[in-house]
Design a protein around this motif. Structure first.
Motif, PDB file in Angstrom:
ATOM      1  N   SER A   1      58.650 -42.619  74.095  1.00  0.00           N
ATOM      2  CA  SER A   1      57.675 -41.808  74.860  1.00  0.00           C
ATOM      3  C   SER A   1      56.809 -40.956  73.948  1.00  0.00           C
ATOM      4  CB  SER A   1      58.365 -40.869  75.844  1.00  0.00           C
ATOM      5  OG  SER A   1      59.563 -41.336  76.280  1.00  0.00           O
ATOM      6  N   ILE A   2      56.955 -41.167  72.637  1.00  0.00           N
ATOM      7  CA  ILE A   2      56.142 -40.403  71.688  1.00  0.00           C
ATOM      8  C   ILE A   2      54.973 -41.268  71.218  1.00  0.00           C
ATOM      9  CG2 ILE A   2      56.146 -39.339  69.378  1.00  0.00           C
ATOM     10  CD1 ILE A   2      59.010 -38.431  69.904  1.00  0.00           C
ATOM     11  N   HIS A   3      53.762 -40.741  71.384  1.00  0.00           N
ATOM     12  CA  HIS A   3      52.568 -41.495  70.973  1.00  0.00           C
ATOM     13  C   HIS A   3      51.777 -40.638  70.006  1.00  0.00           C
ATOM     14  CE1 HIS A   3      53.688 -44.308  74.051  1.00  0.00           C
ATOM     15  NE2 HIS A   3      53.806 -43.294  74.887  1.00  0.00           N
ATOM     16  N   LEU A   4      51.865 -40.984  68.735  1.00  0.00           N
ATOM     17  CA  LEU A   4      51.214 -40.223  67.677  1.00  0.00           C
ATOM     18  C   LEU A   4      50.493 -41.177  66.736  1.00  0.00           C
ATOM     19  CD1 LEU A   4      54.070 -37.636  66.986  1.00  0.00           C
ATOM     20  CD2 LEU A   4      51.787 -37.074  67.812  1.00  0.00           C
ATOM     21  N   PRO A   5      49.327 -41.669  67.144  1.00  0.00           N
ATOM     22  CA  PRO A   5      48.626 -42.687  66.354  1.00  0.00           C
ATOM     23  C   PRO A   5      48.172 -42.222  64.972  1.00  0.00           C
ATOM     24  CG  PRO A   5      47.270 -41.931  68.207  1.00  0.00           C
ATOM     25  CD  PRO A   5      48.629 -41.365  68.407  1.00  0.00           C
ATOM     26  N   ASN A   6      48.042 -40.882  64.786  1.00  0.00           N
ATOM     27  CA  ASN A   6      47.544 -40.395  63.501  1.00  0.00           C
ATOM     28  C   ASN A   6      48.636 -39.803  62.605  1.00  0.00           C
ATOM     29  OD1 ASN A   6      44.845 -41.054  64.243  1.00  0.00           O
ATOM     30  ND2 ASN A   6      44.841 -39.215  65.531  1.00  0.00           N
ATOM     31  N   THR A   7      49.880 -40.038  62.982  1.00  0.00           N
ATOM     32  CA  THR A   7      51.013 -39.437  62.265  1.00  0.00           C
ATOM     33  C   THR A   7      51.941 -40.539  61.763  1.00  0.00           C
ATOM     34  OG1 THR A   7      50.921 -37.621  63.853  1.00  0.00           O
ATOM     35  CG2 THR A   7      52.916 -37.777  62.530  1.00  0.00           C
ATOM     36  N   ASN A   8      52.499 -40.332  60.563  1.00  0.00           N
ATOM     37  CA  ASN A   8      53.571 -41.233  60.123  1.00  0.00           C
ATOM     38  C   ASN A   8      54.860 -40.758  60.775  1.00  0.00           C
ATOM     39  OD1 ASN A   8      52.006 -42.768  58.197  1.00  0.00           O
ATOM     40  ND2 ASN A   8      52.038 -40.920  56.925  1.00  0.00           N
ATOM     41  N   VAL A   9      55.336 -41.519  61.730  1.00  0.00           N
ATOM     42  CA  VAL A   9      56.573 -41.141  62.422  1.00  0.00           C
ATOM     43  C   VAL A   9      57.705 -41.973  61.827  1.00  0.00           C
ATOM     44  CG1 VAL A   9      57.766 -41.018  64.631  1.00  0.00           C
ATOM     45  CG2 VAL A   9      55.291 -40.637  64.537  1.00  0.00           C
ATOM     46  N   SER A  10      58.734 -41.289  61.322  1.00  0.00           N
ATOM     47  CA  SER A  10      59.876 -42.044  60.811  1.00  0.00           C
ATOM     48  C   SER A  10      61.172 -41.530  61.407  1.00  0.00           C
ATOM     49  CB  SER A  10      59.926 -41.986  59.281  1.00  0.00           C
ATOM     50  OG  SER A  10      60.045 -40.651  58.867  1.00  0.00           O
ATOM     51  N   LEU A  11      62.169 -42.385  61.408  1.00  0.00           N
ATOM     52  CA  LEU A  11      63.466 -42.043  61.984  1.00  0.00           C
ATOM     53  C   LEU A  11      64.528 -42.000  60.906  1.00  0.00           C
ATOM     54  CD1 LEU A  11      63.713 -44.304  65.194  1.00  0.00           C
ATOM     55  CD2 LEU A  11      62.311 -42.303  64.784  1.00  0.00           C
ATOM     56  N   GLU A  12      65.338 -40.962  60.956  1.00  0.00           N
ATOM     57  CA  GLU A  12      66.482 -40.859  60.062  1.00  0.00           C
ATOM     58  C   GLU A  12      67.694 -40.476  60.895  1.00  0.00           C
ATOM     59  OE1 GLU A  12      66.825 -41.393  56.805  1.00  0.00           O
ATOM     60  OE2 GLU A  12      64.728 -41.934  56.505  1.00  0.00           O
ATOM     61  N   PHE A  13      68.855 -40.725  60.328  1.00  0.00           N
ATOM     62  CA  PHE A  13      70.080 -40.381  61.057  1.00  0.00           C
ATOM     63  C   PHE A  13      71.030 -39.624  60.158  1.00  0.00           C
ATOM     64  CE2 PHE A  13      68.297 -44.034  63.184  1.00  0.00           C
ATOM     65  CZ  PHE A  13      68.384 -43.668  64.516  1.00  0.00           C
ATOM     66  N   MET A  14      71.782 -38.741  60.775  1.00  0.00           N
ATOM     67  CA  MET A  14      72.853 -38.039  60.070  1.00  0.00           C
ATOM     68  C   MET A  14      74.086 -38.136  60.932  1.00  0.00           C
ATOM     69  SD  MET A  14      71.374 -34.422  58.707  1.00  0.00           S
ATOM     70  CE  MET A  14      72.689 -33.897  57.613  1.00  0.00           C
ATOM     71  N   SER A  15      75.212 -38.179  60.270  1.00  0.00           N
ATOM     72  CA  SER A  15      76.450 -38.140  61.017  1.00  0.00           C
ATOM     73  C   SER A  15      77.221 -36.913  60.541  1.00  0.00           C
ATOM     74  CB  SER A  15      77.239 -39.426  60.756  1.00  0.00           C
ATOM     75  OG  SER A  15      78.484 -39.327  61.368  1.00  0.00           O
ATOM     76  N   ILE A  16      77.536 -36.052  61.477  1.00  0.00           N
ATOM     77  CA  ILE A  16      78.276 -34.851  61.103  1.00  0.00           C
ATOM     78  C   ILE A  16      79.492 -34.736  61.999  1.00  0.00           C
ATOM     79  CG2 ILE A  16      76.253 -33.596  60.284  1.00  0.00           C
ATOM     80  CD1 ILE A  16      76.114 -32.124  62.894  1.00  0.00           C
ATOM     81  N   SER A  17      80.489 -34.058  61.510  1.00  0.00           N
ATOM     82  CA  SER A  17      81.613 -33.799  62.408  1.00  0.00           C
ATOM     83  C   SER A  17      82.004 -32.352  62.255  1.00  0.00           C
ATOM     84  CB  SER A  17      82.794 -34.721  62.099  1.00  0.00           C
ATOM     85  OG  SER A  17      83.456 -34.271  60.965  1.00  0.00           O
ATOM     86  N   SER A  18      82.430 -31.761  63.357  1.00  0.00           N
ATOM     87  CA  SER A  18      82.845 -30.371  63.261  1.00  0.00           C
ATOM     88  C   SER A  18      84.359 -30.310  63.390  1.00  0.00           C
ATOM     89  CB  SER A  18      82.164 -29.511  64.312  1.00  0.00           C
ATOM     90  OG  SER A  18      82.372 -30.047  65.590  1.00  0.00           O
ATOM     91  N   TYR A  19      84.948 -29.502  62.567  1.00  0.00           N
ATOM     92  CA  TYR A  19      86.407 -29.328  62.630  1.00  0.00           C
ATOM     93  C   TYR A  19      86.752 -28.616  63.925  1.00  0.00           C
ATOM     94  CZ  TYR A  19      86.337 -30.104  57.590  1.00  0.00           C
ATOM     95  OH  TYR A  19      86.158 -30.613  56.345  1.00  0.00           O
ATOM     96  N   GLY A  20      87.936 -28.769  64.386  1.00  0.00           N
ATOM     97  CA  GLY A  20      88.362 -28.008  65.560  1.00  0.00           C
ATOM     98  C   GLY A  20      88.931 -28.889  66.648  1.00  0.00           C
ATOM     99  N   ALA A  21      89.235 -28.250  67.780  1.00  0.00           N
ATOM    100  CA  ALA A  21      89.844 -28.965  68.905  1.00  0.00           C
ATOM    101  C   ALA A  21      88.864 -29.989  69.465  1.00  0.00           C
ATOM    102  CB  ALA A  21      90.240 -27.963  69.984  1.00  0.00           C
ATOM    103  N   GLU A  22      89.370 -30.892  70.263  1.00  0.00           N
ATOM    104  CA  GLU A  22      88.558 -32.031  70.698  1.00  0.00           C
ATOM    105  C   GLU A  22      87.404 -31.688  71.637  1.00  0.00           C
ATOM    106  OE1 GLU A  22      90.170 -35.577  72.079  1.00  0.00           O
ATOM    107  OE2 GLU A  22      90.943 -36.142  70.112  1.00  0.00           O
ATOM    108  N   THR A  23      87.595 -30.719  72.508  1.00  0.00           N
ATOM    109  CA  THR A  23      86.505 -30.451  73.445  1.00  0.00           C
ATOM    110  C   THR A  23      85.746 -29.154  73.137  1.00  0.00           C
ATOM    111  OG1 THR A  23      88.103 -29.523  75.005  1.00  0.00           O
ATOM    112  CG2 THR A  23      87.416 -31.786  75.393  1.00  0.00           C
ATOM    113  N   SER A  24      86.011 -28.578  71.959  1.00  0.00           N
ATOM    114  CA  SER A  24      85.180 -27.449  71.541  1.00  0.00           C
ATOM    115  C   SER A  24      84.941 -27.568  70.044  1.00  0.00           C
ATOM    116  CB  SER A  24      85.868 -26.118  71.853  1.00  0.00           C
ATOM    117  OG  SER A  24      86.993 -25.963  71.029  1.00  0.00           O
ATOM    118  N   SER A  25      84.005 -26.797  69.520  1.00  0.00           N
ATOM    119  CA  SER A  25      83.730 -26.945  68.089  1.00  0.00           C
ATOM    120  C   SER A  25      83.899 -25.631  67.351  1.00  0.00           C
ATOM    121  CB  SER A  25      82.332 -27.514  67.867  1.00  0.00           C
ATOM    122  OG  SER A  25      81.399 -26.483  67.704  1.00  0.00           O
ATOM    123  N   SER A  26      84.243 -25.742  66.054  1.00  0.00           N
ATOM    124  CA  SER A  26      84.449 -24.558  65.227  1.00  0.00           C
ATOM    125  C   SER A  26      83.133 -24.129  64.601  1.00  0.00           C
ATOM    126  CB  SER A  26      85.430 -24.889  64.106  1.00  0.00           C
ATOM    127  OG  SER A  26      84.875 -25.894  63.277  1.00  0.00           O
TER     128      SER A  26
END
Ligand code: 5GP
Ligand code: MG
Ligand code: MG
Length: 188
Positions: free
Chosen positions: A60-85
């Motif tokens: 849904s992003i339309h930016l004909p005059n912009t270089n649009v690139s995608l990157e990904f990060m994977s992070i994990s937070s320590y702590g209990a399963e249904t909450s984060s530290s």
């Protein structure tokens, strides 16, 4: 959607496929407007939870005059399963420099806000031209720290959400809607 199509572990559907689609398109329009003069926009998806949101949002992003690139990060937070530290560990980092670029972090859900806050501090140190956030869901009552969300899908109550990329113990990511997980599925 007929009730027979709803997963048996879902207590109720919070947002349907159609409601999500409309909201995500609206966010895409806002982003397209705000970044129309940007030279380089890097969308940083936080794996795995944001992958469905990101794939709909980018279309849904339309930016004909912009270089649009995608990157990904994977992070994990320590702590209990249904909450984060809020202490985050980088499992997979960006593969390119974001220096001088406009960066938009794409996150699935903000609860305490600790994960996103730490991530923003981390990426800010890499000197982007700008750094903002797009978040599908926010649990307003869960917020423990002030974290700026520039593009927000929905404010939701304090229940555990699955579907549309969000998991519980790696399951339910494939559901096309956002649902509340039945309590008996995570409380023993
Ligand atoms: P925060 O650091 O803001 O407390 O936690 C954010 C992270 O916790 C999210 O990226 C997500 O991984 C997880 N999380 C928080 N609430 C939910 C929820 O209702 N459902 C799911 N699937 N994950 C959640
Ligand atoms: Mg997440
Ligand atoms: Mg998760």
């Amino acid at each position: 959607m007929s009730t027979s199509e709803i997963h048996p572990n879902v207590k109720r559907v919070i947002y349907t496929e159609k409601e999500i689609k409309e909201r995500v398109s609206e966010l895409g329009r806002q982003i397209s407007q705000d970044y129309k003069d940007s030279k380089n926009l890097v969308l940083v998806g936080i794996l795995k939870g944001s992958f469905v949101f990101m794939s709909d949002l980018v279309r849904s992003i339309h930016l004909p005059n912009t270089n649009v690139s995608l990157e990904f990060m994977s992070i994990s937070s320590y702590g209990a399963e249904t909450s984060s530290s809020g202490v985050i560990r980088i499992m997979m980092d960006l593969r390119t420099s974001i220096e001088g670029k406009d960066v938009l972090i794409i996150e699935d859900i903000v609860d305490s806000g600790l994960t996103l806050k730490h991530l923003m501090e981390l990426l800010n140190h890499r000197n982007p031209n700008s750094l903002h956030t797009a978040v599908l869901l926010r649990k307003k009552e869960g917020l423990k720290v002030d974290v700026p969300v520039r593009y927000m899908g929905f404010d939701i109550p304090m229940v555990f959400i699955i579907g549309y990329g969000l998991d519980f113990a790696e399951n339910y990511r494939e559901l096309p809607y956002l649902g509340e997980l039945k309590e008996e599925c995570y409380k023993k």
